[in-house]
Design a protein around this motif. Sequence first.
Motif, mmCIF file in Angstrom:
data_model
loop_
_atom_site.group_PDB
_atom_site.id
_atom_site.type_symbol
_atom_site.label_atom_id
_atom_site.label_comp_id
_atom_site.label_asym_id
_atom_site.label_seq_id
_atom_site.Cartn_x
_atom_site.Cartn_y
_atom_site.Cartn_z
ATOM 1 N N SER A 148 31.355 57.125 91.319
ATOM 2 C CA SER A 148 32.443 56.663 90.458
ATOM 3 C C SER A 148 32.282 55.161 90.302
ATOM 4 C CB SER A 148 33.804 56.989 91.087
ATOM 5 O OG SER A 148 34.851 56.451 90.311
ATOM 6 N N GLN A 166 27.965 52.195 78.901
ATOM 7 C CA GLN A 166 28.819 53.322 79.287
ATOM 8 C C GLN A 166 28.145 54.653 78.945
ATOM 9 O OE1 GLN A 166 32.258 53.415 80.583
ATOM 10 N NE2 GLN A 166 31.704 51.367 81.230
ATOM 11 N N LYS A 167 27.519 54.710 77.782
ATOM 12 C CA LYS A 167 26.819 55.931 77.363
ATOM 13 C C LYS A 167 25.654 56.239 78.289
ATOM 14 C CE LYS A 167 24.127 57.750 73.449
ATOM 15 N NZ LYS A 167 23.611 57.435 72.086
ATOM 16 N N ASP A 168 24.848 55.228 78.599
ATOM 17 C CA ASP A 168 23.686 55.430 79.465
ATOM 18 C C ASP A 168 24.108 55.786 80.885
ATOM 19 O OD1 ASP A 168 22.041 54.876 77.346
ATOM 20 O OD2 ASP A 168 21.581 52.821 77.971
ATOM 21 N N PHE A 169 25.120 55.102 81.400
ATOM 22 C CA PHE A 169 25.573 55.360 82.762
ATOM 23 C C PHE A 169 26.204 56.743 82.885
ATOM 24 C CE2 PHE A 169 26.004 50.849 84.766
ATOM 25 C CZ PHE A 169 24.700 50.562 84.378
ATOM 26 N N GLN A 170 26.857 57.181 81.835
ATOM 27 C CA GLN A 170 27.407 58.536 81.853
ATOM 28 C C GLN A 170 26.283 59.562 81.903
ATOM 29 O OE1 GLN A 170 30.829 59.225 81.963
ATOM 30 N NE2 GLN A 170 30.045 61.247 82.510
ATOM 31 N N ALA A 171 25.243 59.332 81.114
ATOM 32 C CA ALA A 171 24.096 60.245 81.111
ATOM 33 C C ALA A 171 23.402 60.247 82.462
ATOM 34 C CB ALA A 171 23.111 59.840 80.015
ATOM 35 N N GLY A 173 24.895 60.016 85.308
ATOM 36 C CA GLY A 173 25.753 60.599 86.327
ATOM 37 C C GLY A 173 26.461 59.580 87.191
ATOM 38 N N ASN A 175 29.272 58.240 86.375
ATOM 39 C CA ASN A 175 30.710 58.431 86.120
ATOM 40 C C ASN A 175 31.424 57.106 85.855
ATOM 41 O OD1 ASN A 175 30.725 61.287 86.406
ATOM 42 N ND2 ASN A 175 30.626 61.046 88.631
ATOM 43 N N PRO A 176 31.009 56.392 84.803
ATOM 44 C CA PRO A 176 31.582 55.074 84.551
ATOM 45 C C PRO A 176 32.918 55.147 83.813
ATOM 46 C CG PRO A 176 29.996 55.577 82.856
ATOM 47 C CD PRO A 176 29.965 56.743 83.828
ATOM 48 N N SER A 177 33.716 54.125 83.989
ATOM 49 C CA SER A 177 34.900 53.920 83.165
ATOM 50 C C SER A 177 34.946 52.447 82.778
ATOM 51 C CB SER A 177 36.177 54.341 83.895
ATOM 52 O OG SER A 177 36.326 53.630 85.098
ATOM 53 N N TYR A 178 35.794 52.136 81.807
ATOM 54 C CA TYR A 178 35.815 50.796 81.205
ATOM 55 C C TYR A 178 37.152 50.122 81.487
ATOM 56 C CZ TYR A 178 36.301 47.346 77.436
ATOM 57 O OH TYR A 178 36.525 46.204 76.717
#
Length: 326
Positions: A148, A166-171, A173, A175-178
């Motif tokens: 997280s 955010q897009k890359d970190f989500q891909a 895994g 689990n980023p938030s801004y």
Amino acid sequence: MKYAVVGAGAMGLRYGLLLQEEAGLDVDFVEPTQGSVDVIKAQGDVVYRSVDHEDKTPIKVNIYSPEEYEGTPDVWIFFMKQMQLADALKRLQPKFQKGQTALAAMNGMGHIEKIQEYFDDEHIIGGTAMIATILNNFGDVDFIGETSSVYANLTQKPSKVMDEVQKDFQAAGLNPSYSENFMGTLLTKVTFNSVENSIATMFQSRMGHLIEYKDFVSTIAAPLVAEVYAGAKAAGIELIETEQEMLEQVDYVSRVGNPLHFPSMYQDFVKGRPTEVDYINGYLADLAEKNGVPAPNQRLITNLVHLAEAMREFNPPVNKLAQPEK
């Protein structure tokens, strides 16, 4: 985007390997510690990755010292010890180019000011990572538990680069938030670490063992946390969690999220290295005191960790990282 991860330690390897293996992105590792570079190269440019102590797998990586690196990343990700960052930035200065972004989700505080000497505010991202990782040896990392993370632009405004991160970190895994609360985001993680990292280090305990003491939250965590929130309020900083939410997070992470984890400060402590306590508890004590708020508990913990470091000469700590949980 292309990423260069500066620091092939526990967290640097976790971020870089996830971006490379899960998100399929172009990642280079830039390692200021020559011993680590030598080991990884001797392994055939391979890093060994385990997950929760199992499935040790060799993974090919691009590894360089700062002086030999010639890549042009869109984003530099810094995962250094606070006391190592200034030297690493100085060595890398000839490699930095206009328009590149610096992202740091390091433990403690003090790194942002150092990064500002080389990058403009519009290209600096700060973050906090609730991610447990162990570096068994150079080039040998163990991913522990869930991930997280939260990120904020120093300008506290949206940006195209942040959207891509955010897009890359989500891909990957992660689990980023801004967040648009920069200091509140960073101080939230430091507050958590001022309880878990420092106490676990002094008592050489897993996080889950601390919470087994029935009064841990009310008598240990609560006074430390209260000083941070009072000091932050006096400084005009609002953390992204309430004081009660922070105490609940301490309980949850210790009891459920990562009970078997030894924090990074303990990992340094048992290996005879200096800890980052001055950049965690010490920083929080300084922040409160500079704004007219006493922080005797944070100051005492800072001094006690330094005492524990000094006592290693007479009472060598036991490295429990590879031991099974009892």
